[in-house]
Motif scaffolding. Structure first.
Motif, PDB file in Angstrom:
ATOM      1  N   GLU A  63      -5.384   0.328 -24.170  1.00  0.00           N
ATOM      2  CA  GLU A  63      -4.664   0.095 -22.922  1.00  0.00           C
ATOM      3  C   GLU A  63      -5.514   0.397 -21.696  1.00  0.00           C
ATOM      4  N   VAL A  64      -5.211  -0.322 -20.611  1.00  0.00           N
ATOM      5  CA  VAL A  64      -5.911  -0.160 -19.339  1.00  0.00           C
ATOM      6  C   VAL A  64      -4.883   0.191 -18.268  1.00  0.00           C
ATOM      7  N   GLU A  65      -5.124   1.267 -17.525  1.00  0.00           N
ATOM      8  CA  GLU A  65      -4.235   1.595 -16.409  1.00  0.00           C
ATOM      9  C   GLU A  65      -4.718   0.876 -15.159  1.00  0.00           C
ATOM     10  N   VAL A  66      -3.785   0.194 -14.512  1.00  0.00           N
ATOM     11  CA  VAL A  66      -4.086  -0.584 -13.309  1.00  0.00           C
ATOM     12  C   VAL A  66      -3.495   0.126 -12.097  1.00  0.00           C
ATOM     13  N   GLU A  67      -4.282   0.231 -11.030  1.00  0.00           N
ATOM     14  CA  GLU A  67      -3.862   0.955  -9.832  1.00  0.00           C
ATOM     15  C   GLU A  67      -4.198   0.152  -8.583  1.00  0.00           C
ATOM     16  N   GLY A  68      -3.360   0.299  -7.560  1.00  0.00           N
ATOM     17  CA  GLY A  68      -3.660  -0.218  -6.234  1.00  0.00           C
ATOM     18  C   GLY A  68      -3.712   0.939  -5.255  1.00  0.00           C
ATOM     19  N   ILE A  69      -4.477   0.794  -4.182  1.00  0.00           N
ATOM     20  CA  ILE A  69      -4.588   1.866  -3.189  1.00  0.00           C
ATOM     21  C   ILE A  69      -4.344   1.305  -1.798  1.00  0.00           C
ATOM     22  N   VAL A  70      -3.874   2.193  -0.892  1.00  0.00           N
ATOM     23  CA  VAL A  70      -3.658   1.792   0.495  1.00  0.00           C
ATOM     24  C   VAL A  70      -3.995   2.981   1.390  1.00  0.00           C
ATOM     25  N   SER A  71      -4.529   2.695   2.554  1.00  0.00           N
ATOM     26  CA  SER A  71      -4.861   3.742   3.511  1.00  0.00           C
ATOM     27  C   SER A  71      -3.728   3.907   4.513  1.00  0.00           C
ATOM     28  N   VAL A  72      -3.129   5.104   4.549  1.00  0.00           N
ATOM     29  CA  VAL A  72      -2.071   5.379   5.518  1.00  0.00           C
ATOM     30  C   VAL A  72      -2.665   5.801   6.856  1.00  0.00           C
ATOM     31  N   SER A 101      -9.828   4.277  14.246  1.00  0.00           N
ATOM     32  CA  SER A 101      -8.676   5.007  13.731  1.00  0.00           C
ATOM     33  C   SER A 101      -7.399   4.177  13.833  1.00  0.00           C
ATOM     34  N   ALA A 102      -6.610   4.199  12.750  1.00  0.00           N
ATOM     35  CA  ALA A 102      -5.349   3.451  12.729  1.00  0.00           C
ATOM     36  C   ALA A 102      -4.412   4.077  11.713  1.00  0.00           C
ATOM     37  N   TRP A 103      -3.105   3.916  11.954  1.00  0.00           N
ATOM     38  CA  TRP A 103      -2.071   4.426  11.049  1.00  0.00           C
ATOM     39  C   TRP A 103      -1.283   3.264  10.489  1.00  0.00           C
ATOM     40  N   LEU A 104      -0.870   3.372   9.219  1.00  0.00           N
ATOM     41  CA  LEU A 104       0.015   2.393   8.611  1.00  0.00           C
ATOM     42  C   LEU A 104       1.451   2.901   8.708  1.00  0.00           C
ATOM     43  N   VAL A 142      -9.101  12.076   6.266  1.00  0.00           N
ATOM     44  CA  VAL A 142      -8.904  13.347   6.969  1.00  0.00           C
ATOM     45  C   VAL A 142      -9.651  14.447   6.219  1.00  0.00           C
ATOM     46  N   ARG A 143      -9.898  15.565   6.915  1.00  0.00           N
ATOM     47  CA  ARG A 143     -10.414  16.749   6.228  1.00  0.00           C
ATOM     48  C   ARG A 143      -9.334  17.304   5.301  1.00  0.00           C
ATOM     49  N   GLY A 144      -8.110  17.333   5.808  1.00  0.00           N
ATOM     50  CA  GLY A 144      -6.941  17.771   5.067  1.00  0.00           C
ATOM     51  C   GLY A 144      -5.720  17.344   5.856  1.00  0.00           C
ATOM     52  N   PRO A 145      -4.552  17.287   5.248  1.00  0.00           N
ATOM     53  CA  PRO A 145      -3.360  16.763   5.929  1.00  0.00           C
ATOM     54  C   PRO A 145      -2.759  17.741   6.925  1.00  0.00           C
ATOM     55  N   ASP A 146      -2.367  17.221   8.082  1.00  0.00           N
ATOM     56  CA  ASP A 146      -1.593  18.022   9.028  1.00  0.00           C
ATOM     57  C   ASP A 146      -0.113  17.702   8.848  1.00  0.00           C
ATOM     58  N   ALA A 147       0.742  18.311   9.670  1.00  0.00           N
ATOM     59  CA  ALA A 147       2.190  18.130   9.526  1.00  0.00           C
ATOM     60  C   ALA A 147       2.588  16.663   9.714  1.00  0.00           C
ATOM     61  N   ARG A 148       1.944  15.968  10.667  1.00  0.00           N
ATOM     62  CA  ARG A 148       2.287  14.565  10.907  1.00  0.00           C
ATOM     63  C   ARG A 148       1.988  13.711   9.681  1.00  0.00           C
ATOM     64  N   ALA A 169       4.426  14.379   6.844  1.00  0.00           N
ATOM     65  CA  ALA A 169       5.719  13.768   7.136  1.00  0.00           C
ATOM     66  C   ALA A 169       5.677  12.261   6.873  1.00  0.00           C
ATOM     67  N   GLN A 170       4.567  11.624   7.242  1.00  0.00           N
ATOM     68  CA  GLN A 170       4.418  10.183   7.007  1.00  0.00           C
ATOM     69  C   GLN A 170       4.426   9.884   5.507  1.00  0.00           C
ATOM     70  N   VAL A 171       3.729  10.704   4.744  1.00  0.00           N
ATOM     71  CA  VAL A 171       3.690  10.510   3.296  1.00  0.00           C
ATOM     72  C   VAL A 171       5.079  10.747   2.693  1.00  0.00           C
ATOM     73  N   ARG A 172       5.736  11.817   3.126  1.00  0.00           N
ATOM     74  CA  ARG A 172       7.075  12.136   2.609  1.00  0.00           C
ATOM     75  C   ARG A 172       8.055  10.987   2.893  1.00  0.00           C
TER      76      ARG A 172
END
Length: 338
Positions: A59-68, A92-95, A121-127, A130-133
């Motif tokens: 089996e092969v696992e297939v994945e897609g990625i997107v930049s938020v 710089s841009a946000w999805l 990012v270096r690491g996620p901030d609160a914004r 929240a966007q990911v959540r």
């Protein structure tokens, strides 16, 4: 002993150790595989495929990625066009949330079981959290049950816990290269900082996705070192990227990894990590071409990113899916990943 005899002995040892007993190659053994001549490449790829089939299955696992969140990253990763420290064309841009939902739906429509939300990012901030959540909630409300992974940089323990609570089941954080070479690639943070994030992710119960980029000036010895370090980490998945020289970055004039060398690295990493998911990721089209993708799938790879990458175009997703059909490699079902 001739080079041919030595090469045959290296492969015979690998066959007994890895294929028969399931024990990955050591750093020294990986180095000997990386130094095999082209005359042994076909046999090496065949052995790596046998190892993949025996210890991982077809089996092969297939994945897609997107930049938020694209561009404007404060780090100086020398390969990356999203660093705000280099004069690259990326800005710089946000999805937005509807864009995330649409991207997840398009990914699921390809038959992919995994959708990875990535941020520069270096690491996620609160914004960002929240966007990911909100994005994950909207994807679920749309009826899409695709697995969600994230790649948001270095984390604190509290942020790890937040991602677990959101239902993120896999976290990608690449070590990028061997520890001895890392300071030549990144100066704004350390290899150890990345390692510590990966430890927290594992302890929290998320799957660990960790790989790197081949072709950033590392030696064969450092490629073997990197394979050993990844094997020690024992991640669920290792993305295999190959450098795409990006305009404006310190690596813009680096040469693309030669296809045979790339295939040798893939096979060597498979022999170092017989049970790990090895995923074709960025740069495979440039390095290997269409035929190389097929050779890689028959040389140890058992997962693939379809469609485009973060700031680079990939092959059309259907082209990869057609290739898997021709190779009689079934796409891993979503139910198998839960």
């Amino acid at each position: 002993m001739t080079a041919a005899t030595t090469g045959a002995a290296i492969l015979a040892t690998a066959r007994e150790q890895v294929l028969e007993r399931g024990v990955g190659l050591s750093r020294e053994q990986v180095l000997s595989v990386l130094r095999l001549g082209d005359a042994h490449l076909s046999d090496l790829l065949a052995l790596a495929h046998e190892v993949r089939m025996r210890w991982c299955g077809p089996e092969v696992e297939v994945e897609g990625i997107v930049s938020v969140k694209t561009g404007g990253c404060p780090e100086d990763c020398h390969f990356c066009s999203q660093s705000g420290r280099f004069p690259t064309p990326v800005r710089s841009a946000w999805l937005d949330i509807p864009g995330l939902v649409k991207a997840a739906a398009e990914t699921a429509a390809t038959g992919a079981t995994e959708f990875c939300i990535v941020a520069a990012v270096r690491g996620p901030d609160a914004r960002l959290l929240a966007q990911v959540r909100d994005g994950i909630a909207a994807i679920r409300e749309s009826g899409n049950d695709i697995q969600i992974a994230c790649s948001l940089g270095m984390l604190t323990q509290a942020q790890v816990d937040e991602l677990v609570a959101m239902g993120v089941h896999r976290y990608n954080h690449n070590l990028e290269t061997a520890r001895s070479h890392f300071a030549n690639v990144v100066t704004t943070h350390t290899w150890q900082e990345r390692w510590e994030t990966l430890g927290m992710v594992r302890e929290a119960g998320m799957e660990v996705c960790c790989g790197g980029i081949i072709g950033m000036g590392e030696s064969d010895e450092q490629r073997a070192e990197f394979a050993e370090q990844l094997a020690e980490l024992d991640p669920h998945e290792v993305p295999m990227n190959f450098l795409i020289p990006q305009a404006g970055t310190p690596y813009e004039h680096y040469e693309v990894v030669e296809g045979r060398d790339a295939l040798r690295v893939v096979a060597a990493f498979r022999l170092a990590m017989p049970r790990t998911m090895l995923r074709f990721a960025g740069g495979r089209e440039l390095t290997l071409g269409d035929l190389g993708a097929e050779q890689g799938m028959l040389g140890g790879i058992n997962a693939i990113i379809v469609g485009n990458y973060l700031t680079n175009l990939g092959r059309p997703a259907q082209q990869d899916l057609d290739m898997l059909t021709e190779l009689r490699m079934p796409v891993k079902a979503l139910s198998d990943t839960l």
